[in-house]
Design an enzyme around this catalytic site. Structure first.
Site, PDB file in Angstrom:
ATOM      1  N   HIS A 363       0.829  -1.205   0.000  1.00 41.15           N
ATOM      2  CA  HIS A 363       0.000   0.000   0.000  1.00 41.15           C
ATOM      3  C   HIS A 363       0.860   1.251   0.000  1.00 41.15           C
ATOM      4  O   HIS A 363       1.785   1.367   0.805  1.00 41.15           O
ATOM      5  CB  HIS A 363      -0.918   0.010   1.233  1.00 41.15           C
ATOM      6  CG  HIS A 363      -1.900   1.138   1.223  1.00 41.15           C
ATOM      7  ND1 HIS A 363      -2.033   2.032   2.255  1.00 41.15           N
ATOM      8  CD2 HIS A 363      -2.789   1.529   0.275  1.00 41.15           C
ATOM      9  CE1 HIS A 363      -2.980   2.925   1.954  1.00 41.15           C
ATOM     10  NE2 HIS A 363      -3.448   2.642   0.757  1.00 41.15           N
ATOM     11  N   HIS A 364       0.586   2.127  -0.933  1.00 39.73           N
ATOM     12  CA  HIS A 364       1.216   3.447  -0.985  1.00 39.73           C
ATOM     13  C   HIS A 364       0.152   4.519  -0.923  1.00 39.73           C
ATOM     14  O   HIS A 364      -0.535   4.758  -1.916  1.00 39.73           O
ATOM     15  CB  HIS A 364       1.970   3.644  -2.314  1.00 39.73           C
ATOM     16  CG  HIS A 364       3.254   2.885  -2.420  1.00 39.73           C
ATOM     17  ND1 HIS A 364       3.904   2.713  -3.615  1.00 39.73           N
ATOM     18  CD2 HIS A 364       4.010   2.265  -1.489  1.00 39.73           C
ATOM     19  CE1 HIS A 364       5.018   2.015  -3.416  1.00 39.73           C
ATOM     20  NE2 HIS A 364       5.099   1.720  -2.130  1.00 39.73           N
ATOM     21  N   GLU A 365      -0.026   5.137   0.213  1.00 34.62           N
ATOM     22  CA  GLU A 365      -0.864   6.348   0.247  1.00 34.62           C
ATOM     23  C   GLU A 365       0.089   7.513  -0.034  1.00 34.62           C
ATOM     24  O   GLU A 365       1.168   7.590   0.548  1.00 34.62           O
ATOM     25  CB  GLU A 365      -1.530   6.495   1.618  1.00 34.62           C
ATOM     26  CG  GLU A 365      -2.361   7.761   1.777  1.00 34.62           C
ATOM     27  CD  GLU A 365      -3.394   7.935   0.677  1.00 34.62           C
ATOM     28  OE1 GLU A 365      -4.315   7.135   0.584  1.00 34.62           O
ATOM     29  OE2 GLU A 365      -3.254   8.888  -0.126  1.00 34.62           O
ATOM     30  N   HIS A 433      -6.288   4.070  -6.038  1.00 37.84           N
ATOM     31  CA  HIS A 433      -7.509   4.755  -5.573  1.00 37.84           C
ATOM     32  C   HIS A 433      -7.330   6.242  -5.853  1.00 37.84           C
ATOM     33  O   HIS A 433      -6.207   6.704  -6.036  1.00 37.84           O
ATOM     34  CB  HIS A 433      -7.746   4.482  -4.089  1.00 37.84           C
ATOM     35  CG  HIS A 433      -8.415   3.165  -3.861  1.00 37.84           C
ATOM     36  ND1 HIS A 433      -9.465   2.992  -3.016  1.00 37.84           N
ATOM     37  CD2 HIS A 433      -8.182   1.954  -4.438  1.00 37.84           C
ATOM     38  CE1 HIS A 433      -9.857   1.733  -3.050  1.00 37.84           C
ATOM     39  NE2 HIS A 433      -9.091   1.071  -3.903  1.00 37.84           N
ATOM     40  N   GLU A 434      -8.448   6.968  -5.883  1.00 43.19           N
ATOM     41  CA  GLU A 434      -8.428   8.375  -6.305  1.00 43.19           C
ATOM     42  C   GLU A 434      -7.605   8.481  -7.594  1.00 43.19           C
ATOM     43  O   GLU A 434      -6.703   9.321  -7.717  1.00 43.19           O
ATOM     44  CB  GLU A 434      -7.849   9.293  -5.214  1.00 43.19           C
ATOM     45  CG  GLU A 434      -8.607   9.283  -3.908  1.00 43.19           C
ATOM     46  CD  GLU A 434      -8.286   8.075  -3.023  1.00 43.19           C
ATOM     47  OE1 GLU A 434      -7.122   7.635  -3.018  1.00 43.19           O
ATOM     48  OE2 GLU A 434      -9.190   7.547  -2.360  1.00 43.19           O
ATOM     49  N   GLU A 452     -10.127   2.569  -8.219  1.00 48.89           N
ATOM     50  CA  GLU A 452     -11.337   3.056  -7.573  1.00 48.89           C
ATOM     51  C   GLU A 452     -11.987   4.039  -8.552  1.00 48.89           C
ATOM     52  O   GLU A 452     -12.472   3.641  -9.594  1.00 48.89           O
ATOM     53  CB  GLU A 452     -10.959   3.675  -6.230  1.00 48.89           C
ATOM     54  CG  GLU A 452     -12.144   4.004  -5.356  1.00 48.89           C
ATOM     55  CD  GLU A 452     -11.735   4.861  -4.171  1.00 48.89           C
ATOM     56  OE1 GLU A 452     -12.273   4.651  -3.093  1.00 48.89           O
ATOM     57  OE2 GLU A 452     -10.891   5.765  -4.333  1.00 48.89           O
ATOM     58  N   GLU A 458     -16.221   2.088   0.982  1.00 44.25           N
ATOM     59  CA  GLU A 458     -15.638   2.825   2.110  1.00 44.25           C
ATOM     60  C   GLU A 458     -16.592   3.910   2.630  1.00 44.25           C
ATOM     61  O   GLU A 458     -16.581   4.214   3.814  1.00 44.25           O
ATOM     62  CB  GLU A 458     -14.298   3.436   1.726  1.00 44.25           C
ATOM     63  CG  GLU A 458     -14.391   4.469   0.611  1.00 44.25           C
ATOM     64  CD  GLU A 458     -13.027   5.069   0.238  1.00 44.25           C
ATOM     65  OE1 GLU A 458     -11.998   4.521   0.608  1.00 44.25           O
ATOM     66  OE2 GLU A 458     -13.022   6.113  -0.440  1.00 44.25           O
TER      67      GLU A 458
HETATM   68  C1  NOJ Z   1      -8.920   6.279   0.434  1.00 47.09           C
HETATM   69  C2  NOJ Z   1      -9.018   4.960  -0.256  1.00 47.09           C
HETATM   70  O1  NOJ Z   1     -10.072   4.932  -1.186  1.00 47.09           O
HETATM   71  C3  NOJ Z   1      -9.167   3.897   0.792  1.00 47.09           C
HETATM   72  O2  NOJ Z   1      -9.340   2.638   0.150  1.00 47.09           O
HETATM   73  C4  NOJ Z   1      -7.997   3.892   1.722  1.00 47.09           C
HETATM   74  O3  NOJ Z   1      -8.260   2.997   2.780  1.00 47.09           O
HETATM   75  C5  NOJ Z   1      -7.717   5.266   2.307  1.00 47.09           C
HETATM   76  N1  NOJ Z   1      -7.760   6.271   1.295  1.00 47.09           N
HETATM   77  C6  NOJ Z   1      -6.362   5.331   2.985  1.00 47.09           C
HETATM   78  O4  NOJ Z   1      -5.329   5.255   2.049  1.00 47.09           O
HETATM   79 CA    CA Z   2     -11.338   6.791  -2.140  1.00 46.23          CA
END
Ligand code: NOJ
Ligand code: CA
Length: 653
Positions: A363-365, A433-434, A452, A458
């Site tokens: 996971h990379h936020e 995502h985003e 996403e 969510e």
């Molecule tokens: C928004 C993402 O859509 C979600 O899947 C994720 O858990 C959170 N951001 C944290 O990164």
């Molecule tokens: Ca999202």
């Protein structure tokens, strides 16, 4: 007064002859129009460009050449909702000369399920220019019913769809879906690289003509281009009805073939995640007493996955950077993609997973800090490579990239493409995502497996606006899903998660949660709930059984926002799976199983809404039954309010 007749309309019929696209240079303007089954769908519509630093290409054209060709091939997806896809179109390539001699080329491809066209801009690659407007118009022949999400809003793609007359639309994102008498349409684009996303804006003083509105850079430039640039394809999906629209392969067919070759490392799979616990307020991403991503919890999830044949475990919040207050606000934290949280031991977790044959989903936020992320990208990918991680979920939470740029402008598109290619070079699959919207790039780069770009599950877990409406999942198959796979995260089993989220609801029954695994296609499906909520529930058998890679898929029935029935055949067996769901309205559907192999018997395992099931008052009630069926069987599906049905059809013999 009627406009003067065009010199010559060059018409291109679809292979089955039902769709007709025509192009003309009419009084110096480049224009096209389209009809379906003899009725106009798009009237005379303009094409062209304006530039910041050059004279426009919007009139004064002469036609220099018009060349026809046709294509008819079948190609294979390495993974997908369909193994084989027929690419059959009639094509027209025109060369136009502007008054000053510049050449604009336009290519059309007309398929049975819609058409696309793209421009090839004049000049040589060393000649740079700025597009200030793309003038492509869609002059719809009727005031169709429209389904849309607005463009240029803070939450970007994460809105529920609005339904209105076309004439009420202002500025919208694509896919943009329309319905009329005997026709369903969608405007989208294909192969979006080195360009800005196309939104659509109603032109002034009009009620049914939309014009391309390219998402701009923060200084107003639309696209910083160069000569010879091929724009993305402007795509118009055309079908008899909404269910047929959902079966379109147009967007994939307008993309380039696979550039990565053998991609067995991009594996379709189901996964679970240290995820829902954060969304429902049980765990935190940030360090502290309730930190989700601890070594101990990761091992528990790995054990659960291994015991149930679930291939992957996603771990969010494993790294440093989540501790700033309100990490989700633009620029508040810097996520470090190579340093683990103090209570998370990557060596131990990776070894534990490897011994049990479980894949870790990384996971990379990024917090939408793209510049910073790109500087970390290579070491961050190398870090996961070292641990054998071959799939990463990414995220770009925030309203502007680097605080300034739209998440669908050229900056977003190009930086996203850098991530796709860098990940591919390290044999890593990604599910952003985003994201930038899907335009079918998975055909060319099959390591972009899912994304996403919608209001996912969510929102039901933790959104302050309390979550999605029950019709949302009955709209997605005809809107967002036209663009490609969705990482929606189905599979809530515990509907009573309100200790920290008293106002949120999952607007669905348990049977509908199962149906989503079939209806909302993704090659990577996350069963979203906490493992303890699956233990001992017989409905979990469906999640264990449902594949994520298909030989064939067909949307059998549906009405936008009302209901949908989808059937898919497993790629690795003769089994079929069906998912059906309805909005808030309970309804009975009749489902002939004519898609099954004639003469063959199947054992149907049916997960239906139980007696008295209802999303509001009794979502967990489910009735599981078994019977033998054949292709001549007709099933009656009784769907509760917010309900659904999931069916596994096991081929006997
Ligand atoms: C928004 C993402 O859509 C979600 O899947 C994720 O858990 C959170 N951001 C944290 O990164
Ligand atoms: Ca999202």
């Amino acid at each position: 007064m009627a406009p003067a007749a065009a010199q010559e309309w060059h018409d291109v019929p679809s292979p089955d002859g039902r769709l007709k696209v025509e192009f003309a240079v009419d009084q110096g303007e480049a224009v096209y129009r389209a009809s379906f089954r003899g009725k106009p769908i798009i009237d005379r519509s303009m094409m062209g460009f304006r530039f910041k630093d050059a004279t426009p290409l919007e009139g004064g054209f002469t036609l220099q050449a018009a060349n026809r060709s046709e294509r008819d091939t079948v190609w294979e997806q390495p993974w997908g909702e369909q193994r084989l896809i027929r690419e059959q179109s009639n094509d027209l390539a025109v060369t136009l000369a502007a008054a000053d001699g510049r050449q604009l080329k336009i290519e059309f491809r007309v398929f049975d399920d819609g058409f696309g066209f793209r421009y090839i801009l004049p000049g040589t690659p060393d000649k740079r220019f700025v597009i200030s407007d793309e003038l492509t118009q869609f002059a719809f022949a009727q005031n169709y019913r429209a389904w849309w999400i607005p463009a240029y809003r803070e939450k970007f793609s994460e809105y529920e769809y609005a339904r209105s007359a076309l004439s009420a639309v202002s500025v919208v994102q694509t896919p943009f879906t329309l319905e009329g008498e005997g026709v369903a349409l969608a405007i989208h684009e294909a192969a979006l690289v080195d360009y800005a996303s196309m939104n659509l804006r109603m032109i002034a003083d009009n009620t049914r003509t939309l014009q391309a509105d390219l998402s701009p850079w923060s200084n107003g430039d639309r696209v910083r281009g160069r000569g010879g640039l091929k724009t993305p394809w402007r795509a118009v999906l055309v079908a008899d009805d909404a269910a047929q629209l959902a079966n379109s392969t147009l967007i994939l067919n307008l993309n380039e073939p696979n550039r990565l070759g053998e991609v067995s490392w991009a594996k379709p799979m189901k996964y679970i995640g240290i995820f829902w616990g954060m969304h429902i307020g049980r765990f935190t991403w940030e360090p502290g007493p309730d930190h989700g991503a601890t070594t101990t919890r990761a091992k528990e999830y790995i054990d659960f996955a291994a015991a149930n044949g679930i291939e992957g475990v996603l771990i969010e919040g494993w790294n440093k950077g989540w501790d700033a207050p309100q990490w989700w606000l633009n620029g508040h934290s810097r996520f470090i993609q190579t340093e683990t949280a103090d209570d998370f031991d990557m060596d131990a977790v990776a070894a534990y997973a490897r011994e049990r044959g479980v894949t870790i989903v990384g996971h990379h936020e990024t917090g939408a800090q793209v510049r910073d992320y790109l500087t970390q990208l290579d070491p961050a990918l190398a870090f996961y490579n070292r641990y054998g991680v071959s799939a990463i979920k990414l995220g770009y939470v925030g309203t502007r990239l680097d605080m300034t740029e739209w998440p669908d402008g050229q900056y977003a598109v190009e930086s996203f493409q850098q991530v796709v290619e860098a990940a591919a070079s390290r044999r890593i699959a990604i599910f952003p995502h985003e994201p930038v919207k899907d335009t079918g790039l998975r055909r060319t780069w099959p390591n972009v497996m899912s994304r996403e770009g919608a209001r996912g599950q969510e929102y039901n877990g933790g959104s302050p606006d309390t979550g999605n409406s029950p019709d949302h999942v009955a709209i997605l198959p005809f809107t967002r899903m036209l663009s490609g796979p969705l990482d929606y995260t189905p599979g809530v089993f515990d509907f009573d998660y309100h200790s920290k989220r008293p106002f949120n609801r999952v607007p669905s029954t348990l049977a509908q949660q199962l149906a989503l695994f079939v209806v909302l296609y993704s090659p990577v499906q996350m069963a979203v709930d906490l493992p303890e909520n699956y233990v001992g529930n017989p409905a979990f058998a469906f999640i264990c059984a449902v594949p994520t890679d298909w030989d064939r898929s067909v949307t059998l029935q549906g009405a936008i926002g009302e209901y949908v029935v989808t059937a898919r055949k497993d790629r690795h067996s003769d089994d079929w799976f069906v998912g059906a769901l309805t909005n808030e309205k309970e309804r009975n559907l009749t489902l002939p199983l004519t898609f099954l192999e004639p003469g063959r018997r199947y054992e149907a395992l049916i997960y239906a809404d139980g007696e008295g099931a209802d999303w509001k008052s009794a979502p967990e009630r489910i009735a599981i039954s078994k019977r033998i069926v054949t292709s001549t069987t007709v099933l009656d599906l009784a769907l509760a309010s917010g309900g659904g049905q999931a069916i596994q059809l096991r081929a006997v013999r």
